[in-house]
Write an enzyme that holds these catalytic residues in place. Structure first.
Site: not given
Ligand code: IFM
Length: 477
Positions: A113, A157, A202, A326, A328, A385
């Site tokens: 991606r 993005h 996002e 995505n 984290y 992500e």
């Molecule tokens: O680097 C970013 C990405 O551009 C979007 N998602 C989170 C990543 C880490 O912060």
């Protein structure tokens, strides 16, 4: 000692303080590396790979007719970027794309991606098309296909053409039509070879940090009004673009990418719980419920009213072929009067954190996948992500033994495997990121790559995690 958790900004974190105090290593959790038992088997056809974005890796921001984006303007503001850098060169991927594709091929990854830079395609955001900009993606797509890697571009993005910002950017409802036009142009040029498309990346981050807080481009500190206008207009633009893509081809697999992070109150108090509901609505639901259900969260209804016109919800709802997720960490929210929606990031529970200061909580990914399965009709999902920033310094032999990243990936992949076993329709996992890159307001100070980039020489050195993900993709991790 308590540290105020700054989960999204590039400010000193609890961990930076520990390092400054000479306490070195992140945590025993990160130090322990990968678990002893092998990863569970993933279904055949499961897609493995990595993600990147144009502005973070391409560089060449003034080459071949590319227009300016809001991030170059934002980076020019004193103090906006922690290390004072710009994305002008980044990973020089614009010139080194062939090497980068060769790296992916060497790992046997099946998908990639990347994002298409709108200012390369339409330097002023609307009107004239810059075919030299599209030529770049032509070359990239051809090379990926040649290497057996499925190109999965994302149309937006975060690198909005500055010329559109000058007309209000995401505060302007007309963005929906402009974005749909751009989507049609990109698909018209690449759609004979590219079958998998994502619209946005996002949108909640763009709304909250770009428009509510002003910590991302375009740097609007417009509070709830601006955050919600940007959310709603992105939702509209996404719906319009997905329809434009569908009009190009019935064969396209269409998606969009949301940052879905479970939101947890820092205490049981009514105030913290109510703040959490508002933050969840803003971060997760306005985008997710919009596209999946054509609904907007009740808790935001009054604030959204000025922006929502008849017919908008029908345009926003779209039958996605796949949802990009995505993930984290979870977001630990506290009632904070005066912050956006009187809510903000509170203190973190004890536990490991990354170089971004984000807590390491693979279970949060399980919550996201579980909710999608049980509350949102079990859509096809791709983890688009997931990754971690670490201090990846080459050892004396030049190699980077990033076992903390391996532990992170391993932990999250086990959660994906458990979700699959429970019936989730997860069809791929793309690690963030292929390369170390320009991490927005943190500049080059945070490294997320599976491949180390030495910026002065642009030398790429695959880290241990790169070999590990290669093994995972081959069913050998
Ligand atoms: O680097 C970013 C990405 O551009 C979007 N998602 C989170 C990543 C880490 O912060």
């Amino acid at each position: 000692m308590r540290f105020s958790a700054n989960q999204r900004l590039c400010l000193p974190t609890r961990r930076d303080v520990l390092i400054a105090a000479g306490l070195g290593m992140l945590s025993p959790w990160l130090a322990r590396g990968v678990q002893a038992d092998p990863l569970p088997a993933f279904p055949s056809g499961f897609l493995w790979g990595t993600s990147t974005s144009a502005l973070q890796i391409e560089g060449a921001t003034t080459e071949d007719g590319r227009g300016a984006s809001i991030w170059e303007s934002f980076a020019g503001r004193p103090g906006a970027i922690a290390d004072g850098t710009t994305p002008a060169i980044a990973c020089d991927h614009y010139h080194r794309w062939a090497d980068d594709v060769a790296l992916m091929k060497s790992a046997g990854f099946g998908a990639y991606r990347f994002s298409i830079a709108w200012p390369r395609v339409q330097p002023t955001g609307r009107g004239p098309v810059n075919s030299r900009g599209l030529d770049f993606y032509d070359r990239l797509v051809d090379a990926l296909l040649e290497a057996g890697i499925r190109p999965m571009p994302c149309l937006y993005h975060w690198d909005l053409p500055q010329a559109l910002q000058d007309q209000g950017g995401w505060m302007n409802r007309d963005m929906a039509g402009w974005f749909a036009d751009y989507a049609g142009i990109a698909a018209g040029r690449l759609g004979d070879r590219v079958k998998d498309w994502f619209a946005l990346n996002e949108p909640s981050v763009v709304a909250i940090f770009g428009h509510g807080y002003g910590e991302h481009a375009p740097g609007l500190n417009g509070g709830r009004t601006a955050a919600l206008a940007a959310s709603h207009h992105q939702n509209l633009a996404q719906g319009a673009a997905l329809r434009a893509l569908r009009a190009e081809s019935a064969d396209f697999r269409l998606g969009t990418v949301l940052s879905l992070q479970p939101v947890v109150p820092v205490s049981d108090s009514e105030a913290d719980r109510a703040a959490t509901t508002r933050w969840d609505a803003l971060w997760n639901r306005v985008a997710l419920d919009g596209v999946m259900r054509g609904q907007l969260p009740d808790v935001l209804a009054d604030d959204l009213r000025p922006w929502v016109k008849p017919g908008d919800l029908e345009l926003i709802r779209f039958p996605l072929d796949r949802l990009g997720v995505n993930y984290y960490s979870q977001l630990h929210i506290q009632h904070q009067p005066g912050r956006l929606f009187d809510a903000g990031f509170g203190p973190l529970p004890p536990g490991p954190v990354t170089a971004m200061g984000w807590p390491i909580e693979p279970e949060g990914l399980g919550r996201v996948l579980g909710e999608l399965r049980t509350l949102y009709g079990n859509p096809e999902v791709m983890v688009t992500e997931n990754g971690v920033a670490c201090d990846d310094l080459p050892g004396p032999d030049g190699q980077i033994d990033d076992r903390q990243r391996i532990a992170y990936l391993d932990g999250h992949l086990r959660v994906v495997a458990a979700a699959l076993a429970a019936g989730s329709r997860v069809t791929g996992y793309l690690a963030w990121s292929l390369l170390d890159n320009w991490e927005w307001q943190c500049g080059y100070a945070r490294r997320f790559g599976l491949v180390h980039v030495d910026y002065p020489s642009q030398r790429r050195t695959p880290k241990a995690s790169f070999a590990w993900l290669k093994a995972a993709a081959a069913g050998k991790a």
